[in-house]
Scaffold this active site. Sequence first.
Site, PDB file in Angstrom:
ATOM      1  CG  ASN A   9       8.630   1.048 -41.980  1.00  0.00           C
ATOM      2  OD1 ASN A   9       8.771   2.111 -42.430  1.00  0.00           O
ATOM      3  ND2 ASN A   9       7.839   0.929 -41.140  1.00  0.00           N
ATOM      4  CE  LYS A  11       9.747   0.944 -38.125  1.00  0.00           C
ATOM      5  NZ  LYS A  11       9.781   0.225 -36.778  1.00  0.00           N
ATOM      6  CG  HIS A  95       4.097   0.840 -38.577  1.00  0.00           C
ATOM      7  ND1 HIS A  95       4.656   1.082 -37.372  1.00  0.00           N
ATOM      8  CD2 HIS A  95       4.846  -0.079 -39.038  1.00  0.00           C
ATOM      9  CE1 HIS A  95       5.622   0.601 -36.816  1.00  0.00           C
ATOM     10  NE2 HIS A  95       5.820  -0.242 -38.125  1.00  0.00           N
ATOM     11  CD  GLU A  97       7.539   2.369 -35.394  1.00  0.00           C
ATOM     12  OE1 GLU A  97       7.869   3.105 -36.344  1.00  0.00           O
ATOM     13  OE2 GLU A  97       8.025   1.505 -34.754  1.00  0.00           O
ATOM     14  CD  GLU A 167       4.981  -4.270 -38.816  1.00  0.00           C
ATOM     15  OE1 GLU A 167       6.022  -4.509 -39.170  1.00  0.00           O
ATOM     16  OE2 GLU A 167       4.478  -3.277 -38.517  1.00  0.00           O
ATOM     17  N   GLY A 173      11.092  -3.570 -32.869  1.00  0.00           N
ATOM     18  CA  GLY A 173      12.140  -2.672 -32.723  1.00  0.00           C
ATOM     19  C   GLY A 173      12.612  -3.076 -31.293  1.00  0.00           C
ATOM     20  CB  SER A 213      12.596  -8.210 -33.546  1.00  0.00           C
ATOM     21  OG  SER A 213      12.304  -6.948 -32.663  1.00  0.00           O
TER      22      SER A 213
HETATM   23  P1  PGA Z   1      11.777  -3.622 -36.767  1.00  0.00           P
HETATM   24  O1  PGA Z   1      10.364  -2.855 -37.234  1.00  0.00           O
HETATM   25  O2  PGA Z   1      12.045  -4.815 -37.535  1.00  0.00           O
HETATM   26  O3  PGA Z   1      12.757  -2.765 -36.261  1.00  0.00           O
HETATM   27  O4  PGA Z   1      11.344  -4.508 -35.563  1.00  0.00           O
HETATM   28  C1  PGA Z   1       9.285  -3.620 -37.904  1.00  0.00           C
HETATM   29  C2  PGA Z   1       8.304  -2.688 -38.345  1.00  0.00           C
HETATM   30  O5  PGA Z   1       8.066  -1.738 -37.631  1.00  0.00           O
HETATM   31  O6  PGA Z   1       7.514  -2.479 -39.344  1.00  0.00           O
END
Ligand code: PGA
Length: 252
Positions: A9, A11, A95, A97, A167, A173, A213
């Site tokens: 992803n 982003k 997601h 976010e 997740e 993140g 992560s």
């Molecule tokens: P990250 O994000 O690996 O940077 O923690 C995962 C995601 O949001 O799908």
Amino acid sequence: MRTPFVAGNWKMNLDGARAAALVESIRSAATKTTAVEVGVFPPYPYLADVVRRCEGSSVRVGAQNCHAQNSGAFTGEVAAPMVKDVGATHVILGHSERRQFCGEDDAQVRAKLAAALAHGLVPIVCIGETLAERQAQRTLDVIRRQLDGALAGFSAAQLAPLVIAYEPVWAIGTGMNATPAQAVEVHRFIRASCAERFGAAFAAALRIQYGGSVKPENAAELLSEDEIDGALVGGASLDPRSFLSIVQAATV
Ligand code: PGA
């Protein structure tokens, strides 16, 4: 046997040149394995170019979101048929976010899921609890609510292409991944809930990715768990070496 699916992803990162370079490195390395499915999810403006670069390879390409309506006065939005039209085959939905920054709720995720399925896109539906919810021991309640909200009213046949990404919001993140035991507990719960709702065969075939992560240092211990069918990778998917080492960890 479920084929693990490792998805990057991207982003709101990269530019056209860096997106092109990244997908070229992934494409040439990832096509060598059939034991793992590999996918990339670029920002919308680079989607068509990444699709073109992946033609003839096994790398899947998808969007990070889509709208629930097919067309109309929704300034700034992108519809599922448009994602399909540029040749993408997958879409990430719900997601955290988008839930956090764009106010998406379970009902919207459900409507988007209907649109994605209607247009033959493979949906990755993201669910997961916040730190406060985990600390209040509400993780499984939250997961059940998100599953019920997103999947209500669909049949097992309609949902056959579904992929779920667990997740935990506190792991995204932050560099703080869930332990394999924490992830496995939730993955088992998701599978059991789906078995209740859609039957044992559906649940046995359902791919559940872990996200939050994931990096080369923790990929092997997470992905060696039978319950964990791949990863949704954010930060570490922007570097081809890290991403490919996570793909490699899913093949063993
Ligand atoms: P990250 O994000 O690996 O940077 O923690 C995962 C995601 O949001 O799908």
